[in-house]
Design a protein around this motif. Structure first.
Motif, PDB file in Angstrom:
ATOM      1  N   ASN A   1       5.143  -7.070   1.365  1.00  0.00           N
ATOM      2  CA  ASN A   1       5.238  -7.556  -0.011  1.00  0.00           C
ATOM      3  C   ASN A   1       4.662  -8.969  -0.110  1.00  0.00           C
ATOM      4  OD1 ASN A   1       6.648  -5.373  -1.446  1.00  0.00           O
ATOM      5  ND2 ASN A   1       8.293  -5.817   0.010  1.00  0.00           N
ATOM      6  N   GLY A   2       3.354  -9.047  -0.125  1.00  0.00           N
ATOM      7  CA  GLY A   2       2.715 -10.347  -0.231  1.00  0.00           C
ATOM      8  C   GLY A   2       1.388 -10.360   0.495  1.00  0.00           C
TER       9      GLY A   2
ATOM     10  N   ILE B   1       0.812  -0.509   3.761  1.00  0.00           N
ATOM     11  CA  ILE B   1       0.565  -0.906   2.371  1.00  0.00           C
ATOM     12  C   ILE B   1       0.726  -2.417   2.265  1.00  0.00           C
ATOM     13  CG2 ILE B   1       1.313  -0.698  -0.028  1.00  0.00           C
ATOM     14  CD1 ILE B   1       2.352   2.093   0.638  1.00  0.00           C
ATOM     15  N   ILE B   2      -0.325  -3.077   1.815  1.00  0.00           N
ATOM     16  CA  ILE B   2      -0.297  -4.523   1.602  1.00  0.00           C
ATOM     17  C   ILE B   2      -0.291  -4.767   0.096  1.00  0.00           C
ATOM     18  CG2 ILE B   2      -1.415  -6.728   2.094  1.00  0.00           C
ATOM     19  CD1 ILE B   2      -0.597  -5.247   4.617  1.00  0.00           C
ATOM     20  N   MET B   3       0.797  -5.336  -0.408  1.00  0.00           N
ATOM     21  CA  MET B   3       0.917  -5.541  -1.855  1.00  0.00           C
ATOM     22  C   MET B   3       0.099  -6.740  -2.339  1.00  0.00           C
ATOM     23  SD  MET B   3       2.723  -3.005  -2.604  1.00  0.00           S
ATOM     24  CE  MET B   3       2.962  -3.352  -4.352  1.00  0.00           C
TER      25      MET B   3
ATOM     26  N   ASN C   1      -3.398   5.410   7.258  1.00  0.00           N
ATOM     27  CA  ASN C   1      -4.223   4.782   6.227  1.00  0.00           C
ATOM     28  C   ASN C   1      -3.778   3.342   5.988  1.00  0.00           C
ATOM     29  OD1 ASN C   1      -5.587   7.341   5.511  1.00  0.00           O
ATOM     30  ND2 ASN C   1      -3.589   7.914   4.675  1.00  0.00           N
ATOM     31  N   ILE C   2      -4.676   2.570   5.389  1.00  0.00           N
ATOM     32  CA  ILE C   2      -4.353   1.212   4.954  1.00  0.00           C
ATOM     33  C   ILE C   2      -4.657   1.096   3.473  1.00  0.00           C
ATOM     34  CG2 ILE C   2      -4.898  -1.230   5.181  1.00  0.00           C
ATOM     35  CD1 ILE C   2      -5.594  -0.761   8.079  1.00  0.00           C
TER      36      ILE C   2
ATOM     37  N   ILE D   1      -9.306   3.515   4.516  1.00  0.00           N
ATOM     38  CA  ILE D   1      -8.925   2.187   4.027  1.00  0.00           C
ATOM     39  C   ILE D   1      -9.195   2.142   2.531  1.00  0.00           C
ATOM     40  CG2 ILE D   1      -9.397  -0.297   4.151  1.00  0.00           C
ATOM     41  CD1 ILE D   1     -10.405   0.178   7.031  1.00  0.00           C
ATOM     42  N   TYR D   2      -8.220   1.694   1.772  1.00  0.00           N
ATOM     43  CA  TYR D   2      -8.363   1.558   0.325  1.00  0.00           C
ATOM     44  C   TYR D   2      -8.113   0.091  -0.025  1.00  0.00           C
ATOM     45  CZ  TYR D   2      -7.300   6.588   0.648  1.00  0.00           C
ATOM     46  OH  TYR D   2      -7.278   7.922   0.995  1.00  0.00           O
ATOM     47  N   CYS D   3      -9.007  -0.508  -0.794  1.00  0.00           N
ATOM     48  CA  CYS D   3      -8.764  -1.886  -1.211  1.00  0.00           C
ATOM     49  C   CYS D   3      -9.267  -2.096  -2.633  1.00  0.00           C
ATOM     50  CB  CYS D   3      -9.427  -2.881  -0.254  1.00  0.00           C
ATOM     51  SG  CYS D   3     -11.228  -2.807  -0.191  1.00  0.00           S
TER      52      CYS D   3
END
Length: 233
Positions: free
Chosen positions: A129-130, A146-148, A162-163, A185-187
């Motif tokens: 979370n960050g 998961i990177i918020m 996955n990322i 990878i999704y961004c």
């Protein structure tokens, strides 16, 4: 009573495997040097295990190979699939002898009944979370990550699955770290130093183009990376 000065814990660290296909070390050095020059920060200090399965019967000076890898700023920690002479030499020069096999399927005789039961264990995604700051490394073992926030320059995020990055990817993202060729990878904004899926990687220079600075999905296709729009209209 003295205070305990250490703890021993089991853990998992990512080791790169150098599959040696040629015992001519001059060729190995030249080709490896070229490869490393594409992403020197990514490889610097990387622990390396040397797989000798393909050169077991060829003359090889293991101490020279170790010196070459060290000269290229790699960290050779051990060998695998060598012969008895390789194993003894490795121990004498301070390298470990490791057991490593890949894609090995045990044979089953035709008159043997075997019941294979696959148990799938669901691992919830690891959520950050960050923002992942410069110098930080996050590793999601056996799960998605998961990177918020964003991934800053000099930061590294790794996942066996996955990322997903809901901010800007400026650092390094490595999906499918343990050999998952279906990982992605999704961004929301691609400005990465390096991206990698299942061992295939591209550095910043290779990412410049249509998807640079835009939402993007990165997958592996035919052992190369493929970039597509995150949302197709």
């Amino acid at each position: 009573m003295s205070t305990q000065s250490f703890e021993l814990k089991g853990n998992l660290f990512t080791l790169s495997v150098l599959q040696l296909l040629n015992a001519d070390l001059s060729i190995v050095k030249a080709q490896l040097s070229e490869k490393i020059s594409q992403a020197p920060k990514f490889f610097k200090g990387a622990p390396i295990v040397i797989n000798l399965a393909e050169v077991q019967d060829e003359p090889l000076v293991l101490s020279d190979l170790k010196s070459i890898l060290s000269e290229l700023s790699l960290n050779p920690v051990g060998i695998c699939n060598g012969n008895d002479e390789h194993n003894e030499t490795a121990k004498s020069i301070g390298m470990s002898v490791l057991n490593y096999t890949k894609d090995v399927t045990p044979s089953v005789s035709s008159n043997t009944k075997t019941e294979v039961v696959e148990k799938h264990v669901y691992m919830p995604a690891q959520v950050v979370n960050g923002t992942v700051r410069s110098g930080q490394q996050i590793y999601a073992k056996d799960r998605d990550l998961i990177i918020m926030g964003a991934v800053s320059h000099g930061a590294e995020v790794i996942a066996d699955g996955n990322i997903h990055i809901y901010g800007t990817l400026r650092g390094r993202a490595i999906a499918g770290a343990q050999g998952n060729d279906s990982a992605s990878i999704y961004c929301q904004k691609l400005e990465a130093e390096l991206v990698s899926v299942n061992g295939s990687y591209w550095i910043s220079d290779s990412l410049q183009g249509e998807f640079w600075g835009n939402p993007c999905k990165i997958t592996q296709t035919n052992e190369s990376l493929e970039l597509t729009a995150l949302v197709k209209g």
